[in-house]
Design an enzyme around this catalytic site. Structure first.
Site, mmCIF file in Angstrom:
data_model
loop_
_atom_site.group_PDB
_atom_site.id
_atom_site.type_symbol
_atom_site.label_atom_id
_atom_site.label_comp_id
_atom_site.label_asym_id
_atom_site.label_seq_id
_atom_site.Cartn_x
_atom_site.Cartn_y
_atom_site.Cartn_z
ATOM 1 C CB CYS A 115 58.039 57.831 17.431
ATOM 2 S SG CYS A 115 57.384 58.453 18.985
ATOM 3 C CG HIS A 256 62.298 58.062 17.515
ATOM 4 N ND1 HIS A 256 61.810 59.345 17.594
ATOM 5 C CD2 HIS A 256 61.620 57.334 18.439
ATOM 6 C CE1 HIS A 256 60.873 59.387 18.535
ATOM 7 N NE2 HIS A 256 60.747 58.180 19.060
ATOM 8 C CG ASN A 286 59.687 60.552 21.753
ATOM 9 O OD1 ASN A 286 59.478 61.028 20.644
ATOM 10 N ND2 ASN A 286 59.379 59.307 22.076
HETATM 11 N N1 COA Z 1 60.893 59.463 37.961
HETATM 12 C C1 COA Z 1 61.220 58.603 38.936
HETATM 13 N N2 COA Z 1 60.864 57.309 38.913
HETATM 14 C C2 COA Z 1 60.176 56.871 37.852
HETATM 15 C C3 COA Z 1 59.805 57.725 36.807
HETATM 16 C C4 COA Z 1 60.174 59.081 36.889
HETATM 17 N N3 COA Z 1 59.875 59.975 35.943
HETATM 18 N N4 COA Z 1 59.107 57.014 35.891
HETATM 19 C C5 COA Z 1 59.055 55.752 36.344
HETATM 20 N N5 COA Z 1 59.690 55.677 37.536
HETATM 21 C C6 COA Z 1 59.870 54.508 38.386
HETATM 22 C C7 COA Z 1 58.869 53.427 38.110
HETATM 23 O O1 COA Z 1 57.657 53.699 38.780
HETATM 24 C C8 COA Z 1 59.576 52.219 38.651
HETATM 25 O O2 COA Z 1 59.387 52.185 40.029
HETATM 26 P P1 COA Z 1 59.109 50.791 40.756
HETATM 27 O O3 COA Z 1 60.325 49.944 40.468
HETATM 28 O O4 COA Z 1 58.962 51.198 42.179
HETATM 29 O O5 COA Z 1 57.867 50.256 40.121
HETATM 30 C C9 COA Z 1 61.041 52.509 38.373
HETATM 31 O O6 COA Z 1 61.132 53.921 38.111
HETATM 32 C C10 COA Z 1 61.613 51.759 37.202
HETATM 33 O O7 COA Z 1 60.644 51.808 36.161
HETATM 34 P P2 COA Z 1 60.952 51.280 34.721
HETATM 35 O O8 COA Z 1 59.753 51.481 33.863
HETATM 36 O O9 COA Z 1 61.567 49.924 34.776
HETATM 37 O O10 COA Z 1 62.098 52.297 34.318
HETATM 38 P P3 COA Z 1 62.935 52.275 33.033
HETATM 39 O O11 COA Z 1 64.376 52.234 33.381
HETATM 40 O O12 COA Z 1 62.426 51.277 32.042
HETATM 41 O O13 COA Z 1 62.657 53.708 32.437
HETATM 42 C C11 COA Z 1 61.286 54.673 30.755
HETATM 43 C C12 COA Z 1 61.321 54.087 32.133
HETATM 44 C C13 COA Z 1 59.855 55.078 30.420
HETATM 45 C C14 COA Z 1 62.202 55.879 30.695
HETATM 46 C C15 COA Z 1 61.799 53.593 29.752
HETATM 47 O O14 COA Z 1 61.097 52.392 29.986
HETATM 48 C C16 COA Z 1 61.661 53.985 28.341
HETATM 49 O O15 COA Z 1 62.294 54.895 27.873
HETATM 50 N N6 COA Z 1 60.814 53.252 27.583
HETATM 51 C C17 COA Z 1 60.586 53.561 26.223
HETATM 52 C C18 COA Z 1 59.666 54.738 26.143
HETATM 53 C C19 COA Z 1 59.608 55.293 24.762
HETATM 54 O O16 COA Z 1 60.600 55.381 24.105
HETATM 55 N N7 COA Z 1 58.402 55.683 24.345
HETATM 56 C C20 COA Z 1 58.184 56.246 23.101
HETATM 57 C C21 COA Z 1 58.456 55.259 22.048
HETATM 58 S S1 COA Z 1 58.525 55.987 20.537
#
Ligand code: COA
Length: 334
Positions: A115, A256, A286
């Site tokens: 990214c 970004h 994204n």
């Molecule tokens: N829908 C519903 N639940 C979801 C889900 C979805 N699409 N994706 C994950 N979950 C669940 C997980 O399984 C987890 O469940 P659990 O507690 O039973 O294990 C729960 O939601 C919380 O997961 P977590 O990973 O802590 O959520 P989060 O608040 O961190 O959000 C992301 C997840 C991926 C949105 C977040 O971590 C994020 O944006 N990370 C950066 C990703 C990114 O920017 N990537 C590209 C970089 S350039």
């Protein structure tokens, strides 16, 4: 002050028509519109799908950019395509774009920085312009990331979308304007947290690698989230400080578009007012290397932001690698 800088003369973009909404995703994986919007800010994303390839989006983005500037393709010296989803392993997508737009005097290459691909490409092109070797460069961010997404994995499939953005960089007619500064970083120890394991020389495609779903993006969202907030905020604060600026001096912050919460946390550390922060993540998700040029496109052309000569813009990215950085632009126009 640098004797010679590069400035953004023009912008272009391409977005596939097909939309994938949160309600579409609710039918594909265990998720909800409410979860996606509250955790990421994303409402829909665009999907090109397998087949046409990265160049299918890069070419119209590049053409729009050139047409807006009234510049012919043969006047382009350099093409850099930031991408992690090139049309093929080789030749580079830059070569394909060069041929398809008829840029017969250009050389160029693809640049892989996840990214951060656009920011790394922009900074590289700017340095070639500063050195005097290049006068005019097309810098493109184009990713068909949907081709690497496992639409059974709710942790990744809700986040990403396809698109392309391009800018035309040229030697700035006046000193003190254009791309004034950039800071870029990488930390390969974060590689395992966001990667596609298969398809390269370590795990070439086999029946087994397909069965193991190793050709899809895998991500540890929490690790990426933490590193992104810290990385983007630290580098953005540093670049402002070393240029004697604060968040108040910025006309626009173009981050970004990975996650609305990452954008908000970074903007808060920078002390930038909400209205100065360019956000389009709700529409496109994204889009990897296309994210910043797509946001820049809207900032320049669509949102009646009326950029004026001398306005300061800060761009900041974080991506796989880990890679991250910020670039400071002082807007120039005649
Ligand atoms: N829908 C519903 N639940 C979801 C889900 C979805 N699409 N994706 C994950 N979950 C669940 C997980 O399984 C987890 O469940 P659990 O507690 O039973 O294990 C729960 O939601 C919380 O997961 P977590 O990973 O802590 O959520 P989060 O608040 O961190 O959000 C992301 C997840 C991926 C949105 C977040 O971590 C994020 O944006 N990370 C950066 C990703 C990114 O920017 N990537 C590209 C970089 S350039």
């Amino acid at each position: 002050m640098k004797a010679r800088t590069a400035y953004v003369r023009s912008v272009g973009r391409f977005l596939p028509e097909r939309k994938l909404t949160n309600s579409d995703l609710e039918k594909m994986v265990e998720t909800s519109n409410e979860w996606i919007v509250s955790r990421t800010g994303i409402q829909e994303r665009r999907i090109l799908g397998a087949g046409p390839g990265c160049s299918h989006m890069a070419v119209p983005a590049a053409k729009e950019c050139l047409e807006r500037a009234g510049v012919g393709p043969e006047e382009v010296d350099l093409i850099i395509v930031g991408t992690v989803t090139p049309d093929m392993m080789f030749p580079s997508t830059a070569c394909l774009v060069q041929d398809m737009i008829g840029a017969k005097n250009a050389w160029g290459f693809d640049l892989s920085a996840g990214c951060s691909g656009f920011l790394f490409s922009l900074s590289t092109a700017a340095q070639l312009i500063e050195s005097g070797r290049v006068n005019r460069a097309l810098v493109i961010g184009s990713d068909v990331i949907s081709t690497l997404i496992d639409y059974r994995d709710r942790g990744t499939c809700v986040i990403f979308g396809d698109g392309a953005g391009a800018v035309l960089l040229e030697a700035c007619p006046e000193p003190g304007f254009g791309l004034l500064d950039f800071i870029l970083h990488m930390d390969g120890s974060g590689g395992e947290y966001l990667c596609v394991k298969g398809g390269g020389s370590r795990i070439p495609p086999t029946h087994e690698s397909l069965d193991n779903r190793e050709h899809f993006v895998t991500q540890d969202g929490r690790q990426v989230y933490k590193a992104a907030v810290n990385g983007m905020a630290d580098v953005s604060v540093r670049i402002l400080e070393r240029n004697g600026l604060t968040g108040d001096d910025l006309t626009l912050f173009v981050p970004h578009q990975a996650n609305n919460r990452i954008i908000e946390a970074t903007a808060k550390r920078l002390n930038v007012e909400d209205k100065k922060v360019v956000v389009n993540i709700h529409k496109y998700g994204n889009t990897v290397a296309a994210s910043i040029p797509l946001a820049l496109y809207e900032a320049v052309l669509e949102n009646e932001r009326d950029l004026k000569k001398g306005d300061y813009l800060l761009m900041s990215a974080f991506g796989a690698g880990f890679t991250w950085g910020s670039a400071l632009l002082r807007w120039w126009q005649s």
